[in-house]
Design a protein around this motif. Sequence first.
Motif, mmCIF file in Angstrom:
data_model
loop_
_atom_site.group_PDB
_atom_site.id
_atom_site.type_symbol
_atom_site.label_atom_id
_atom_site.label_comp_id
_atom_site.label_asym_id
_atom_site.label_seq_id
_atom_site.Cartn_x
_atom_site.Cartn_y
_atom_site.Cartn_z
ATOM 1 N N THR A 12 3.865 8.146 -2.346
ATOM 2 C CA THR A 12 2.719 8.401 -1.481
ATOM 3 C C THR A 12 2.769 9.853 -1.003
ATOM 4 O OG1 THR A 12 3.655 8.009 0.725
ATOM 5 C CG2 THR A 12 3.091 6.055 -0.572
ATOM 6 N N ARG A 18 0.827 -1.201 0.000
ATOM 7 C CA ARG A 18 0.000 0.000 0.000
ATOM 8 C C ARG A 18 0.864 1.255 0.000
ATOM 9 N NH1 ARG A 18 -4.849 -2.571 3.848
ATOM 10 N NH2 ARG A 18 -5.315 -4.190 2.312
ATOM 11 N N TYR A 35 -3.793 8.507 3.785
ATOM 12 C CA TYR A 35 -2.819 8.879 2.762
ATOM 13 C C TYR A 35 -3.147 8.173 1.454
ATOM 14 C CZ TYR A 35 -0.694 4.263 3.255
ATOM 15 O OH TYR A 35 -0.495 2.909 3.267
ATOM 16 N N TYR A 36 -2.657 8.749 0.358
ATOM 17 C CA TYR A 36 -2.777 8.153 -0.968
ATOM 18 C C TYR A 36 -1.458 7.494 -1.364
ATOM 19 C CZ TYR A 36 -7.126 10.726 -1.779
ATOM 20 O OH TYR A 36 -8.407 11.204 -1.703
ATOM 21 N N ASP A 37 -1.556 6.401 -2.115
ATOM 22 C CA ASP A 37 -0.390 5.827 -2.767
ATOM 23 C C ASP A 37 -0.703 5.657 -4.240
ATOM 24 O OD1 ASP A 37 -0.613 2.558 -3.376
ATOM 25 O OD2 ASP A 37 -2.015 3.278 -1.856
ATOM 26 N N TYR A 38 0.317 5.757 -5.074
ATOM 27 C CA TYR A 38 0.123 5.648 -6.514
ATOM 28 C C TYR A 38 1.398 5.115 -7.136
ATOM 29 C CZ TYR A 38 1.150 10.367 -4.881
ATOM 30 O OH TYR A 38 1.607 11.429 -4.138
ATOM 31 N N TYR A 55 -9.065 0.273 3.009
ATOM 32 C CA TYR A 55 -8.178 0.619 1.901
ATOM 33 C C TYR A 55 -8.972 0.492 0.616
ATOM 34 C CZ TYR A 55 -4.206 0.535 -1.318
ATOM 35 O OH TYR A 55 -3.319 0.806 -2.332
ATOM 36 N N VAL A 64 -3.844 3.672 -8.062
ATOM 37 C CA VAL A 64 -3.996 4.665 -7.012
ATOM 38 C C VAL A 64 -4.780 4.020 -5.876
ATOM 39 C CG1 VAL A 64 -6.122 5.632 -8.010
ATOM 40 C CG2 VAL A 64 -4.732 7.006 -6.433
ATOM 41 N N ASP A 83 -6.988 4.565 5.243
ATOM 42 C CA ASP A 83 -7.395 5.467 6.311
ATOM 43 C C ASP A 83 -7.984 4.672 7.471
ATOM 44 O OD1 ASP A 83 -7.750 7.836 7.632
ATOM 45 O OD2 ASP A 83 -9.524 8.466 6.507
ATOM 46 N N TYR A 97 -6.064 4.484 -1.414
ATOM 47 C CA TYR A 97 -6.239 5.364 -0.258
ATOM 48 C C TYR A 97 -6.444 4.511 0.980
ATOM 49 C CZ TYR A 97 -7.973 8.994 2.860
ATOM 50 O OH TYR A 97 -8.135 9.859 3.920
ATOM 51 N N SER A 114 -8.823 1.034 -3.685
ATOM 52 C CA SER A 114 -7.861 1.144 -4.778
ATOM 53 C C SER A 114 -8.551 1.046 -6.128
ATOM 54 C CB SER A 114 -6.793 0.053 -4.669
ATOM 55 O OG SER A 114 -7.363 -1.231 -4.849
#
Length: 242
Positions: free
Chosen positions: A214, A43, A195-198, A158, A177, A181, A179, A160
Motif C-alpha cells: 500500500t 484492504r 490510500y491505495y492497496d495493490y 472503498y 488494486v 478513503d 482505494y 476496487s
Amino acid sequence: MQNMQNLKRFAALTALAGCAFAAPSHAGELSANASVTNNYIWRGLTQTENNSAVQGGIDYSADSGFYVGTWVSNVNYGPSDVYSYEHDVYGGYAFEAGGVSWDVGYLYYNYDKEAEFDFGEVYLRAGIGGFSAAAYVLTNTEADEAPGQDFGAGGTYYLSADYGFEVGDGIGIGLHVGYHDGDFAEAFNGSDGGYYDYNISLSKGGFGFMFTDTNVSGPAAEGGYDNDQYKVVVSYSVDIEL
C-alpha cells in the motif's frame, strides 16, 4: 475468490484463489468454509499485527440468487486494544444481465462490544470474464465522531478492480488494486488520508500465495503494522458442503 462462500474473503482480498468475480455457487445449498493464514490482510492492511489468523464461515445461497452468510476471524490491533475478533454478517442478491455478473448486498462488521466500532456497508460488484469492479460504501456505524469527522452514510468508500486468470494445471493468478478513503476509514485504519492497496496472488487448490503493498501513511504505517511495506501472505482454505 472463486465463489461467494466467503464474501468477507472476497472483500478483504485475502482468499487467494483468484480474483475474478463469480456468482454464488452451490445454489440452494448450505456450505461452510475454513482457512488459516499467516497474516489477515483487509484492504491492504494487517488486521493481526502481521500475525496468523484462523477464519471460517457458513453460507446459504438460494436458486433465485439471494444469499446470506456469516464469517469470523481473530484480530489484533495492538497490546492495549480491546479487539479480539471480527464477526461479519452479510446478505445480497447475485444475478446475470447482458453478459455481466452483478452482486448487490449489505455487509455488517461486528467487533468486541468494548470496541464500540461496529459498522456496515452496502456493496455493488460487476464482473465480465476475468475482470471485476466493486464499490463498498459506509452506511452506518456505532463509532463516535471526533470533532471535524463525518461518519455519515456515503462519507467513506472503498473502490476496487480485479483481474483473475488461469495459467494451466489449476494455477490461478489474481491482480488487484483498491482505494479506501473517508473520515471513518482514517479513524478505523489509523491512516492519514486515502490510500491505495495493490496485490498479486497465486493459487492452486486451497493454497494461496500473495504479495501485497500500500501507499498508506500515518499510524497504520508505523509500529507493529508496517502497512507501507510489502507483505507476503500464505494461506490455505477449504470449502465444505453441508
